[in-house]
Design a protein around this motif. Structure first.
Motif, short mmCIF file in Angstrom:
data_model
loop_
_atom_site.label_atom_id
_atom_site.label_comp_id
_atom_site.label_asym_id
_atom_site.label_seq_id
_atom_site.Cartn_x
_atom_site.Cartn_y
_atom_site.Cartn_z
N UNK A 56 -7.98 7.61 1.32
CA UNK A 56 -7.49 8.65 0.40
C UNK A 56 -7.71 10.02 1.02
N UNK A 57 -8.90 10.26 1.58
CA UNK A 57 -9.27 11.58 2.08
C UNK A 57 -8.71 11.86 3.46
N UNK A 58 -7.47 12.31 3.52
CA UNK A 58 -6.84 12.64 4.79
C UNK A 58 -6.59 14.15 4.85
N UNK A 59 -6.53 14.72 6.05
CA UNK A 59 -6.21 16.14 6.16
C UNK A 59 -4.77 16.39 5.73
N UNK A 60 -4.53 17.51 5.08
CA UNK A 60 -3.17 17.81 4.61
C UNK A 60 -2.85 16.96 3.40
N UNK A 61 -1.85 16.14 3.55
CA UNK A 61 -1.40 15.23 2.49
C UNK A 61 -2.42 14.10 2.31
N UNK A 62 -2.92 13.89 1.09
CA UNK A 62 -3.92 12.83 0.91
C UNK A 62 -3.25 11.45 0.91
N UNK A 63 -4.07 10.41 0.97
CA UNK A 63 -3.57 9.05 1.08
C UNK A 63 -2.74 8.59 -0.11
N UNK A 67 1.00 7.46 0.26
CA UNK A 67 1.40 6.14 -0.25
C UNK A 67 2.69 6.27 -1.06
N UNK A 68 2.77 7.26 -1.93
CA UNK A 68 3.99 7.49 -2.72
C UNK A 68 5.19 7.70 -1.81
N UNK A 69 5.01 8.51 -0.79
CA UNK A 69 6.09 8.81 0.15
C UNK A 69 6.53 7.54 0.90
N UNK A 70 5.58 6.76 1.37
CA UNK A 70 5.89 5.53 2.10
C UNK A 70 6.62 4.55 1.20
N UNK A 90 -9.41 7.01 -9.50
CA UNK A 90 -8.76 6.80 -8.20
C UNK A 90 -8.04 5.46 -8.16
N UNK A 91 -8.64 4.44 -8.77
CA UNK A 91 -7.97 3.13 -8.86
C UNK A 91 -6.64 3.27 -9.60
N UNK A 92 -6.66 3.99 -10.71
CA UNK A 92 -5.46 4.20 -11.51
C UNK A 92 -4.43 5.01 -10.71
N UNK A 93 -4.87 6.06 -10.05
CA UNK A 93 -3.96 6.88 -9.24
C UNK A 93 -3.37 6.06 -8.09
N UNK A 94 -4.17 5.19 -7.49
CA UNK A 94 -3.68 4.34 -6.41
C UNK A 94 -2.58 3.41 -6.91
N UNK A 95 -2.81 2.81 -8.07
CA UNK A 95 -1.80 1.92 -8.65
C UNK A 95 -0.51 2.69 -8.97
N UNK A 96 -0.65 3.88 -9.53
CA UNK A 96 0.52 4.70 -9.86
C UNK A 96 1.27 5.15 -8.61
N UNK A 97 0.55 5.31 -7.51
CA UNK A 97 1.21 5.75 -6.27
C UNK A 97 1.94 4.61 -5.58
#
Length: 128
Positions: A56-63, A67-70, A90-97
């Protein structure tokens, strides 16, 4: 054709550790690495990995954003959020992404990660 995994992680030690664990268990995998979103997108466009391990913690655009973009570009892509941030939001945000899996780096034993990856690759017909 070898199954491919892309590790998207800005911490070089964590990338190397993850790579080492995967190489020891799955010697026939092609393992690629990216340290940020732009590098990950190039790797994905060039190699179409079977599985992406995404921090999740990436420079610039986060993971999560990445993920949404990919998933918009490659809806079939299997993405496993693999992070230190083990919180319900974060689990919920990951699922939504669009992430397929969410795993905590700190609370997951190495053999559990290996089993999960083996299961994912097996379902895809790309087993190691």
């Amino acid at each position: 054709m070898k199954p491919e995994i892309l590790i998207v992680e800005d911490n070089s030690i964590m990338r190397e550790t993850s790579r080492g664990i995967l190489e020891s268990k799955f010697p026939n995998l092609a393992i690629r690495e990216a340290q940020d979103g732009p590098e990950a997108l190039v790797q994905i466009d060039d190699h179409q990995p079977d599985l992406i391990l995404m921090d999740i913690g990436l420079p610039g655009e986060n993971g999560l954003e990445l993920t949404r973009k990919i998933k918009k570009l490659y809806p079939q892509m299997v993405i496993m959020i693999f992070t230190d941030y083990d919180f319900p939001e974060y689990r919920e945000a990951a699922a939504k992404s669009g992430a397929t899996y969410f795993l905590s780096k700190s609370s997951l034993p190495k053999n559990k990660l290996n089993s999960l990856i083996e299961s994912i690759l097996g379902k895809m017909g790309a087993g190691g």
